[in-house]
Structure formats: structure tokens, C-alpha cells
Design a protein around this motif. Structure first.
Motif, PDB file in Angstrom:
ATOM      1  N   SER A   2       0.882  -1.203  -0.048  1.00 26.19           N
ATOM      2  CA  SER A   2      -0.054  -0.116   0.050  1.00 26.19           C
ATOM      3  C   SER A   2       0.792   1.400  -0.007  1.00 26.19           C
ATOM      4  O   SER A   2       1.986   1.099   0.050  1.00 26.19           O
ATOM      5  N   GLN A  25      -6.871   2.594  -5.950  1.00 28.75           N
ATOM      6  CA  GLN A  25      -7.412   2.418  -4.228  1.00 28.75           C
ATOM      7  C   GLN A  25      -6.907   3.638  -3.484  1.00 28.75           C
ATOM      8  O   GLN A  25      -7.600   3.964  -2.485  1.00 28.75           O
ATOM      9  N   ASN A  26      -5.854   4.203  -3.621  1.00 26.58           N
ATOM     10  CA  ASN A  26      -5.188   5.197  -2.791  1.00 26.58           C
ATOM     11  C   ASN A  26      -5.136   6.507  -3.187  1.00 26.58           C
ATOM     12  O   ASN A  26      -4.483   7.562  -2.539  1.00 26.58           O
TER      13      ASN A  26
ATOM     14  N   GLU B 454      -9.503  -2.085  -4.696  1.00 29.54           N
ATOM     15  CA  GLU B 454      -8.670  -2.602  -4.017  1.00 29.54           C
ATOM     16  C   GLU B 454      -7.986  -3.749  -4.448  1.00 29.54           C
ATOM     17  O   GLU B 454      -6.968  -4.460  -3.948  1.00 29.54           O
ATOM     18  N   CYS B 455      -8.493  -4.444  -5.518  1.00 29.87           N
ATOM     19  CA  CYS B 455      -7.840  -5.741  -6.084  1.00 29.87           C
ATOM     20  C   CYS B 455      -6.766  -5.424  -6.968  1.00 29.87           C
ATOM     21  O   CYS B 455      -6.174  -6.405  -7.297  1.00 29.87           O
TER      22      CYS B 455
END
Lengths: 109, 575
Positions: A2, A25-26, B454-455
Motif C-alpha cells: 500500500s 485504491q489510494n 482494492e484488487c
């Protein structure tokens, strides 16, 4: 892997050090963090030397910060970038738009 | 009183005979030899009879003349009704074709008791069928009747009526008639057997023709490397199993396998019907569920045969993507064998031909990504075949598929069938086996991924590993990772507008280039909407498609396989 963000003051500028992988995602979190710094500080420098991957959404966050700085007469620069980031910046032809303070440390590419 | 063909009234003849002296021993011996001659002659006639009806008629005349009877008749038991039917007769009245209910008359009794009998006063015998005399005007006085039987089979009886000259039938007559009856019965029985054999031969010949036609309905040998191959081994001449392979435009191949309940000619006819409907409809139906529903409709509308049904699985292979859309109506679950693992695809509806409503066009379909693997379809003749007294079963089938995996398609199918059919052993059921293969080069990566913000990280790492394993240098691997990531983001943003599933495959094509396929199941997206924007407009968004086009050599939106939403193909030349 991450993404991690670290913000610190350094000789009149606010340095945001990004590490990890910047993706869908981020990238929203990165964008918010960069715009928050610019709302309080005059000079934002982003350290991308420890970023292994960045996608178009991450680049979009950098563009927004760049545009906000221009509109508000603030400074936005990239402190250092990794080879992976430079590759993507070049694809977007942003390597000459963004002020890059230090050339990337060449990895075994 | 009616006179027969005898020139004298019987009463008169009887008187004359009574006046004649008793036969001397010498004359008796003479008569004995004549009897033997008659038996020998008639046995020979019967044994060599070309036309049994005529021979029986002639024989009846001879014996009536020899014994001195006014009339004679031969009755055979009708095999279906049990009635006694007059097949031959001699005498003043033609009663051929006359039918007596089973057990009626003296003939009926003789047949039932299988015992020759003399009735010298017919009218005092309770069994005597006086009705016939009443009808014909003939006057029956005495009867000698002997059964026609072979082993335990009662074929009928032969009877002599009214010994000439009011004489009485005597035991010698009975013995003679019995003896003749035996050889006549043998002749009748032989004739029937011969006729049955001729019938059987004709049926066999017709079955052979049917089998030939049926074999003609199976697809011929496919060209080498064709991705769908089948094999059928019937247990008898004709088969209740079938398979078919139909090449369609656009690199698609329709295929089907079916098994009609039961064996024999009725199963074969239903098989022929079902496979013809499939062959015809496969060209116009894009989806196998709709196809099976239509076949079911057709079978239910027109087939009145109760208790007959067809289990069937049908599918379409898209050669470009190696994907199969499969529908299964009550058939043995097809097996996907990929990377050493098996996946079974159970039926989504009951078999065809039971009721129209049971197989709707909305019945479930299965999307199967061959991903370098092979899909096996087979009939229960395989899983239910026995070796060492145990049924092969689904597990045994998996074992066989695994063990033969190294062979190419047709030899592999043959090897599986051969393993199930020891040389010389009779097949218990038809065996049909079909394999659908991914004709493309083996993939470096073939997987179904969930796509969501997220994947993506996990997927990128797998793509990078596959690209590096394929010999991509760091830069090229990073390009491939970026292109796949950006393409998936487009699917999330423009396709699903959230999370969903994609099928990702990476392989080297024949030219050694890296080929990436991304298939999703989202509503179709207009490629124009995800095109890259001009870079001089400095703004966020729209960069992803530009990245993809920059790092890949070819980016194509292709027509998706049936059942999928969008199909993106990207190619990168390898340095």
C-alpha cells in the motif's frame, strides 16, 4: 503493497514523501493530502523517489495539485522521482511540465 | 345326405367292403410296406418343400386317398389369436380359411391334449362342432385327428373325416396319421424358423443401412488441430448417442453431445431427429440455452412416445478467446481439465423431451474459460462402464483424462475409449466422448479476477510475474502492468461503474509477441467513450487510455464472445 505518506517541513517548503504503489485504491487519499498542504502552505514538494508504481489516477492527483498551485500562485514541485514514476511522467509528457528538483536514481531498468 | 367325390354312395361301398374277405397276413405286410412308403415319400416332400402350402395340400390329398377318407383338413394355430385356422383341405366342401375359437371342436381338443384321437360317431362327441356341418351341408360321421406339434410347441392338427364306405378309422390309421403329422409339423416349424431368419436377416440388413445413415450424421474427421473432436462407439448397430460439431462464422464452433434414453432403433430414431434439429438450429441460434429450449419445444410438440427423453449439452466455442458458453439439459456434467484441476458443470435444466416448460430459453448457461485447458463432454456409457467389476464413475473418468493428457486430441479420445473396452468384450452401452480444446498457444496467465480499486494491486503483481517469466525485460514488464491496470480501471469506471469480474489471459502469439486479452461481463461500452484525450489539454482524467496506447503496439476492441460484455485485446512486440 500500500501507499504511505509522510509530511514534514523542510527549509521553507512542505515535503510530502510518498512510498509504495499509487493506484486507484489510494490516489484519492494522495490527492486530498496534496490539496490540503497547498491550502495551508506556499510551497509543496512531493518526494516520489520511493514509489514503485503510479497509475493515471495518481498522475491525475499530481496534475490537480499542480493546477491549484498555479491558480493560487503557490509553488508545486517534485523533489525526486523514481525511475518508475519518471517513465509514467514521460508517457504523459509531464516530465517537462512539472519542476523536478533532482534526477532519479537510476534503477536497474 | 351329400355324396362326396366317391363314385358310390358310402353306404354301398361299406357293404361291398364288408363282403370282402379279411386281409391275409401277406396282404397286411403289403399294406405295411405301402404305409412306410407313404411316410417316406411324404417326409421327403416335407423336407424338400419349396412351397409349404402346396406341399401340405398335396400331402393331405395323398393321406386322405391312402386311408380312404372322404375329406381331410389341416388346421394351424394362429400365433396371435390362438384360433385354429384351416390352412389346407380336401373333400367336397372347401373350408380353407375357416377359423375356430381356441379349444373348439375335436380339432381343438386334439391340439390341447396333444394326442391323436379316433371319433367314430362324431355326433355323440360333446366336442363335435356341428355348426360347421350346418353351415357347409356336409355330414360328418367319423373323425381321425392327430396333433401337429414339435417339442412343446402346438402347431395345429390334421384330421381325416368319414372313412369311406361307412368304415371305421382303426388304430393303424391313427398311427399312420400321427407319423405323418410329426413330419408335417417339423416341416411347418422349419418353414417358420426359416421365415423368421429371413425376417431377421432383412431387419439386420436394414439396421446396417440405418447405422450407415447414422454414422453419416456424425461429423466427419476434423482437420488436424481443429479444436473440437469427438468419437462415438455404438454398442449395437445403431446408437442412441450422438455428437455434432458445426463451424460458424466469426471463428465460432457450435458443438453438442446427447444421449437418448434406451437403446435400439427407437432410441436411434429419436437421436437422428434431435441431432438433425441441432445441426439445423446451431447456425441460427447464438446461445446454447435458447437452442436447447427450441429443441425441447420441438420434441415435446411432436413426439408422442412416453418415457423417452434426451440428455444433451450444447455449447459454442469462441476460438479467438478460448471461451465456451455451455448449456446442460440433464446431461452428465462436462469436465474442464486445466492445470491439473477439474471443474464439473452440472445440468441447469432437466433432459429434453419431457415437458416444454422444463427447459426455458432462460435456463442457466455457463461461461467457461478454457485458458489452455480442455473441456470433456461424455455420455454415461463411459462413466457407467465397468472394469474389474467396479463402475468407472466420475472419479475414474477424471483419472483417465489425467492419464491420457499428454496425447493429442483424437488419439487421446481413442485411448480413453480403448481403456474402457477390453478387446473382445461386448459394449454394454454406446460410448461417446467429445473434447473442446483451446487451440491457442498455452497462456502465461489465465485467470478470473475481481476488479475493484482494492484488487488491482494483487493483479498487477501476478501480471508482472507472468510477464517476467515470459522473458519481458523490466521496462516491458512495467508497460504491460500499466496497460492491464489502466484497462481494468476503465472496466471499473465505464463498464461496471463499480466492482465486477474480468477474465485476463496473457500468452505469446505465433509471432512471439505478448498478447493480452481482457474480457468483462459489464454492459457493452462504446470504445469512443474511453479513447485517450489530447495531451495538450492538461487536466486530470482520460490519461489511462493514452497510457495503454502508448505502451502497447496494438489495442483492439473486438466483438465479445456470446455472454460477455467487452473484449479488449492488447499486443506488445517483444524486444
Amino acid at each position: 503493497m500500500s501507499m504511505m505518506l509522510q509530511t514534514r517541513r523542510d527549509a521553507g517548503k512542505t515535503l510530502v514523501a510518498v512510498s509504495g504503489e499509487v493506484d486507484l485504491q489510494n490516489s484519492g487519499e494522495l490527492r486530498k493530502a496534496l490539496l490540503a498542504v497547498l491550502s495551508e502552505h506556499r510551497h509543496l514538494a512531493v518526494d516520489l523517489s520511493d514509489v514503485g508504481y503510479i497509475d493515471s489516477s495518481g498522475i491525475a492527483g499530481l496534475i490537480e495539485a499542480y493546477q491549484m498551485a498555479r491558480q493560487s500562485d503557490l509553488r508545486f514541485s517534485l523533489a525526486t522521482v523514481s525511475a518508475a514514476v519518471l517513465r509514467v511522467l514521460k508517457l504523459a509528457r509531464l516530465d517537462e511540465v512539472f519542476a523536478i528538483e533532482a534526477q532519479p536514481i537510476q534503477e536497474g531498468v | 345326405m351329400v355324396f362326396g367325390r366317391a363314385a358310390f354312395p358310402p353306404r354301398l361301398v361299406g357293404r361291398i367292403l364288408k363282403l370282402m374277405p379279411e386281409p391275409s397276413p401277406r396282404r397286411r405286410s403289403n399294406s405295411y410296406h405301402r404305409q412306410l412308403d407313404l411316410i417316406a415319400e411324404m417326409s421327403h416332400d416335407f423336407a424338400t418343400a419349396g412351397n409349404l402350402g402346396e406341399t401340405l395340400q398335396r400331402g393331405l390329398q395323398k393321406v386322405a386317398a391312402f386311408v380312404g377318407a372322404e375329406a381331410a383338413s389341416l388346421f394351424l394355430v394362429d400365433e396371435t389369436t390362438g384360433e385354429l385356422v384351416c390352412e389346407a383341405c380336401v373333400g367336397p366342401v372347401d373350408i380353407s380359411g375357416l377359423r375356430l375359437p381356441p379349444g373348439q371342436g375335436i380339432v381343438g381338443r386334439v391340439v390341447d391334449q396333444n394326442k391323436a384321437t379316433i371319433v367314430n360317431d362324431a355326433h355323440s362327441d360333446p366336442h363335435f362342432a356341428a355348426l360347421i356341418d350346418a353351415k357347409t351341408g356336409f355330414s360328418t360321421r367319423s373323425i381321425l385327428c392327430a396333433p401337429l406339434s414339435v417339442r412343446d410347441e402346438r402347431l395345429g392338427a390334421v384330421e381325416l373325416i368319414n372313412k369311406a364306405g361307412r368304415g371305421l378309422f382303426h388304430p393303424g390309421d391313427r398311427q399312420l396319421l400321427r407319423a405323418l403329422g410329426v413330419s408335417a409339423a417339423l416341416a411347418i416349424s422349419n418353414a417358420r424358423l426359416t421365415r423368421a431368419m429371413v425376417d431377421q436377416e432383412r431387419v439386420r440388413h436394414e439396421l446396417q443401412l440405418a447405422a450407415e445413415i447414422q454414422r453419416g450424421m456424425l461429423p466427419g474427421r476434423m482437420p488436424d488441430g481443429f479444436p473440437v473432436v469427438g468419437i462415438n462407439r455404438p454398442a449395437h448397430e445403431v446408437s442412441g448417442d450422438f455428437f455434432d460439431i458445426v463451424e460458424l462464422p466469426g471463428g465460432r464452433i457450435a458443438f453438442a453431445i446427447g444421449d437418448v434414453a434406451g437403446k435400439g432403433i427407437n432410441a436411434a430414431l429419436l437421436m437422428a431427429r434431435t441431432s438433425s434439429i441441432f445441426h439445423c438450429l446451431a447456425k441460427s441460434h447464438r446461445r446454447p440455452a435458447a437452442l436447447l429450449a427450441t429443441i425441447n419445444q420441438e420434441l415435446c410438440e411432436t413426439d408422442g412416445r412416453r418415457g423417452m427423453f434426451v440428455t444433451m449439452a450444447a455449447g459454442v466455442l469462441d476460438r479467438a478467446t478460448g471461451s465456451v458458453l455451455l448449456a446442460n439439459a440433464g446431461h452428465e456434467p462436462p469436465l474442464l481439465y486445466r492445470d491439473g484441476d477439474f471443474t464439473a458443470f452440472p445440468a441447469g435444466a432437466p433432459p429434453l423431451g419431457i415437458a416444454a416448460s422444463l427447459v426455458p430459453p432462460t435456463m442457466p448457461e455457463q461461461w467457461i474459460e478454457l485458458g489452455g485447458g480442455a473441456l470433456y463432454l461424455f455420455t454415461d456409457g463411459l462413466t457407467e462402464s465397468r472394469s474389474e467389476d467396479a463402475m468407472l464413475g466420475a472419479q475414474g473418468m477424471r483419472r483417465l483424462i489425467g492419464e491420457t493428457a499428454a496425447l493429442s486430441a483424437l488419439p487421446r479420445l481413442q485411448a480413453i475409449i480403448d481403456r474402457l473396452t477390453p478387446p473382445g468384450a461386448a459394449l454394454r452401452d454406446d460410448l461417446t466422448l467429445l473434447v473442446v480444446e483451446d487451440g491457442r498457444p498455452k497462456p502465461l496467465l489465465a485467470a478470473r479476477f475481481e476488479v475493484c480499486p482494492e484488487c488491482l494491486c494483487d493483479m498487477r503483481h501476478r501480471v508482472e510475474a507472468a510477464a517476467r517469466a515470459a522473458g519481458c525485460a523490466g521496462g516491458s514488464a512495467a508497460d504491460v502492468v500499466l496497460a492491464v491496470d489502466e484497462a481494468c480501471q476503465n472496466v471499473i469506471r465505464h463498464g461496471y461503474r463499480g466492482k465486477g469480474e474480468v477474465i485476463l489471459e496473457m500468452r505469446r502469439d505465433q509471432a512471439g509477441r505478448l498478447e493480452i486479452q481482457l474480457i468483462d461481463f459489464a454492459p457493452p461500452v462504446d470504445p469512443a467513450r474511453v479513447k485517450s484525450r489530447p495531451l495538450d489539454q492538461l487536466r486530470p482524467g482520460g490519461l489511462g487510455s493514452h497510457f495503454i496506447r502508448s505502451v502497447m503496439d496494438e489495442v483492439l476492441f473486438l466483438p465479445p464472445p456470446e455472454g460477455a460484455g467487452n473484449f479488449l485485446k492488447m499486443v506488445k512486440g517483444m524486444p
